[in-house]
Design a protein around this motif. Structure first.
Motif, PDB file in Angstrom:
ATOM      1  N   THR A   4      26.806  -5.900 -11.076  1.00  0.00           N
ATOM      2  CA  THR A   4      27.226  -5.585 -12.441  1.00  0.00           C
ATOM      3  C   THR A   4      28.127  -6.656 -13.030  1.00  0.00           C
ATOM      4  O   THR A   4      28.320  -6.717 -14.240  1.00  0.00           O
ATOM      5  CB  THR A   4      28.005  -4.261 -12.465  1.00  0.00           C
ATOM      6  N   GLY A   5      28.750  -7.458 -12.177  1.00  0.00           N
ATOM      7  CA  GLY A   5      29.712  -8.438 -12.681  1.00  0.00           C
ATOM      8  C   GLY A   5      31.048  -7.802 -13.033  1.00  0.00           C
ATOM      9  O   GLY A   5      31.862  -8.389 -13.727  1.00  0.00           O
ATOM     10  N   VAL A   6      31.253  -6.596 -12.553  1.00  0.00           N
ATOM     11  CA  VAL A   6      32.490  -5.873 -12.845  1.00  0.00           C
ATOM     12  C   VAL A   6      33.091  -5.393 -11.530  1.00  0.00           C
ATOM     13  O   VAL A   6      32.370  -4.936 -10.650  1.00  0.00           O
ATOM     14  CB  VAL A   6      32.210  -4.648 -13.741  1.00  0.00           C
ATOM     15  N   ILE A  10      43.398  -8.741 -13.336  1.00  0.00           N
ATOM     16  CA  ILE A  10      42.480  -9.123 -14.409  1.00  0.00           C
ATOM     17  C   ILE A  10      42.440 -10.643 -14.542  1.00  0.00           C
ATOM     18  O   ILE A  10      41.373 -11.249 -14.684  1.00  0.00           O
ATOM     19  CB  ILE A  10      42.904  -8.473 -15.744  1.00  0.00           C
ATOM     20  N   ARG A  11      43.597 -11.267 -14.466  1.00  0.00           N
ATOM     21  CA  ARG A  11      43.620 -12.734 -14.541  1.00  0.00           C
ATOM     22  C   ARG A  11      42.856 -13.355 -13.384  1.00  0.00           C
ATOM     23  O   ARG A  11      42.072 -14.295 -13.561  1.00  0.00           O
ATOM     24  CB  ARG A  11      45.063 -13.245 -14.516  1.00  0.00           C
ATOM     25  N   ASP A  39      34.821 -14.964 -13.573  1.00  0.00           N
ATOM     26  CA  ASP A  39      34.024 -14.353 -14.633  1.00  0.00           C
ATOM     27  C   ASP A  39      33.691 -12.901 -14.357  1.00  0.00           C
ATOM     28  O   ASP A  39      32.618 -12.423 -14.729  1.00  0.00           O
ATOM     29  CB  ASP A  39      32.720 -15.133 -14.839  1.00  0.00           C
ATOM     30  N   ASP A  70      34.692  -8.933 -14.893  1.00  0.00           N
ATOM     31  CA  ASP A  70      35.477  -8.004 -15.697  1.00  0.00           C
ATOM     32  C   ASP A  70      36.080  -6.943 -14.786  1.00  0.00           C
ATOM     33  O   ASP A  70      35.617  -6.737 -13.665  1.00  0.00           O
ATOM     34  CB  ASP A  70      34.592  -7.333 -16.754  1.00  0.00           C
ATOM     35  N   VAL A  71      37.090  -6.281 -15.289  1.00  0.00           N
ATOM     36  CA  VAL A  71      37.797  -5.284 -14.485  1.00  0.00           C
ATOM     37  C   VAL A  71      37.818  -3.939 -15.205  1.00  0.00           C
ATOM     38  O   VAL A  71      38.222  -3.844 -16.356  1.00  0.00           O
ATOM     39  CB  VAL A  71      39.244  -5.725 -14.193  1.00  0.00           C
ATOM     40  N   LEU A  72      37.367  -2.932 -14.492  1.00  0.00           N
ATOM     41  CA  LEU A  72      37.367  -1.567 -15.000  1.00  0.00           C
ATOM     42  C   LEU A  72      38.509  -0.838 -14.317  1.00  0.00           C
ATOM     43  O   LEU A  72      38.610  -0.866 -13.095  1.00  0.00           O
ATOM     44  CB  LEU A  72      36.043  -0.921 -14.602  1.00  0.00           C
ATOM     45  N   ILE A  73      39.375  -0.183 -15.096  1.00  0.00           N
ATOM     46  CA  ILE A  73      40.536   0.455 -14.488  1.00  0.00           C
ATOM     47  C   ILE A  73      40.366   1.959 -14.417  1.00  0.00           C
ATOM     48  O   ILE A  73      39.993   2.601 -15.389  1.00  0.00           O
ATOM     49  CB  ILE A  73      41.812   0.102 -15.274  1.00  0.00           C
ATOM     50  N   ARG A 116      29.967   1.713 -12.262  1.00  0.00           N
ATOM     51  CA  ARG A 116      29.365   0.473 -12.780  1.00  0.00           C
ATOM     52  C   ARG A 116      30.074  -0.751 -12.247  1.00  0.00           C
ATOM     53  O   ARG A 116      30.334  -1.687 -12.983  1.00  0.00           O
ATOM     54  CB  ARG A 116      29.461   0.433 -14.299  1.00  0.00           C
TER      55      ARG A 116
END
Lengths: 346, 346
Positions: B53-55, B76-77, B83, B85-88, B109
């Motif tokens: 997913t890249g997350v 996140i940084r 590249d 993303d971060v889901l919290i 996801r």
DNA sequence: GTGAAAGCGCTAACAG
DNA sequence: CTGTTAGCGCTTTCAC
């Protein structure tokens, strides 16, 4: 896949998507198979087919600024009600970072973005015509083509200033605004306008020398601005810091200088972050309706995502505010219970 | 799709994925077409095809606890470097919320989850055998089947206690630990162990009456514990609060009671959150290596996601710590520059 | 009410 | 080096 396993074929999809015309017994059987096989629909596949990701983006300057952490918390909770996940993008303190949000290159795996800009202004309205649902928070950009949730900046700042006047203060400094700024739409300018309105109504003079810039609105800048203020013009009896972190920094500087709060100088912040209740002294503040803002932002976003061809005109919402009086303005308890949150006005 | 548009066909995919065997001129042409058409690959389709997913997910108790907001910021940084993303996901204060993370029903996801549990313990090790990459933060669960990034809880707490002993304190209270707890792996127990080790090494007696529980580690609970301590046994000269928010609450209670910090009571926190530098007085703290922890957690996660069939055994990392001495223990400046962050030890 | 078949946009495998 | 082909797993017509 549960298809073969259960018994039936792609009735599974109907069941999963709550399609009503499925015989109860069939549904039952499918549900059972799903449970047995621990089946989970593949969200990427669903996303590919449906064009939706089930994720909304939240673009804020920085999570380590308490207000934004609290805002993110509220947004995540609100989004959870719709089974939406939240992807957080930190734009940082630059215009560039904020423009990147609008370019669509960031937060790509989302169905829409809730965006709280800090640097963009009315001149950027053309950039707001983006291809995805965009909900704006804050008041930097009025009259744009997007939905917009905003605070009563002018009125609440006026009420805050009146609170200070009400406890007998006459020379009220402001930290976080530039008296010579030409910006007319930023939170700083709007809050400053509210401050001036209160002064005028009370017949008090406006002294630009009491207005001190401090950017970004971090603790250290609040402390620095207060130190300078103390050095240069110690004849003020209150400070309205345009957010709470500035205010906490200012409290720190006042403490270092041996100035007593609130007897010598009263301090009022803005945002009503959790920390206000525990500083020494506790910090009075303007509660801007963060919970409401988060909830409405998500509601509006969901409506936009669902929207078919008939696009509704952009809507604007205003959150309720209230003044929370604490020790820094001479009170001991919040003036109102903190759960006094009503519906949002449009 | 740029295929027809540009000139060539699915060489586009090769170009987009940096496949090396593409003639420079062809690549150039494709890149041009991509730019012209403002083409963006569909991430859901890619996700479907690639199974990624890249997350990455980040599961923490609550964003409004400053330490976790700062941790999320760092994560996140760090993820941005890859590249990702971060889901919290906010698990909340319950065991149930934390178990839901492991059940795989939340944060679906994502390609993997970085998880900082607060309630789970060694008894939950069986639950850690999950089907997705899982990187654990904190020290509640040792010897599990997952990668694990942890702090020097015992050593750093010992060093912190020695700092207090070093400034002449002899009766050091602890806030945030239950002296009768049977838990041996939680942060509280480990830090308490370090405290006792320092006491023993200095030949000081251990008095359970000075050990005060406070949970969760919020400001209000730190304030409440300190108030009780002051009422019941005012004969202590220092307090080691097991995190900074407890410490800030404790400072508040001490201020209310008119107890001078650090002259009457010195206070030491843990986490080194931004706020420590601006409280009155500023709060000395144990810096647990948050930046390192975030960076390594993401590195390890990325390695796990890339991993093919040959699964590496779980790895464990320990972050560096240091004591940051501020006013609450009688100092004015941090003892070390705050950017003194080295590589992580395994 | 339920099954069959198409296709979302991409990547990977294989030809050429 | 580049084109062709076949799915990834789902939702969605459209028949039956």
């Amino acid at each position: 896949m549960a298809r073969a396993a259960g018994v039936s074929i792609k009735t599974v999809s109907n069941v999963v998507n709550d399609y009503p015309y499925v015989r109860a017994s069939t549904r039952e059987r499918v549900l059972q198979a799903i449970a047995d096989l621990d089946y989970h629909p593949n969200l990427s596949a669903r996303g590919l087919r449906s064009g939706k990701t089930g994720v909304i983006g939240l673009a804020i300057p920085e999570l380590r600024q308490n207000y934004f952490a609290e805002l993110a918390d509220s947004i995540i909770r609100a989004a959870g009600e719709y089974d939406l996940d939240v992807l957080i993008d930190q734009t940082g303190p630059t215009r560039r970072g904020e423009m990147a949000v609008l370019s669509g290159t960031r937060l790509r795996r989302t169905d829409g973005i809730i965006f709280s800009p800090e640097r963009l202004g009315p001149e950027d309205i053309p950039l707001l015509r983006v291809a995805f649902p965009l909900v704006l928070l804050g008041e930097r950009i009025f009259g744009g083509p997007t939905d917009h949730i905003t605070m009563h900046n002018v009125e609440s700042a006026r009420a805050g200033t009146e609170h200070l006047i009400g406890i007998g203060r006459r020379r009220i400094a402001v930290i976080g605004a530039d008296p010579h700024s030409t910006d007319a739409t930023g939170s700083a300018s709007l809050r400053l306008r509210g401050y001036r309105a209160a002064l005028a109504a009370a017949g008090l003079p406006y002294d630009p020398a009491l207005i001190r810039p401090a950017a970004p609105w971090h603790r250290e800048n609040g402390a620095a601005a207060m130190r300078r203020l103390l050095e240069e013009r110690p004849d003020f009896d209150a400070a309205f810091t345009l957010n709470d972190t500035l205010g906490l920094g200012a409290l720190r500087a006042l403490g270092e200088a041996g100035v007593h709060v609130p007897d010598d100088v009263a301090v009022l912040g803005f945002d009503n972050i959790d920390e206000d209740r525990f500083s020494v002294p506790s910090l009075s503040s303007v509660e801007p309706g963060r919970e409401q803002i988060a909830k409405v932002a998500v509601d509006v976003m969901v409506a936009r995502i669902k929207e078919k061809g008939d696009v509704q005109p952009p809507r604007q919402f205003l959150a309720d505010y209230r003044i929370v009086a604490r020790e820094s303005t001479g009170f001991r308890e919040p003036s109102l219970p903190s759960d006094a949150i009503g519906p949002l006005r449009e």
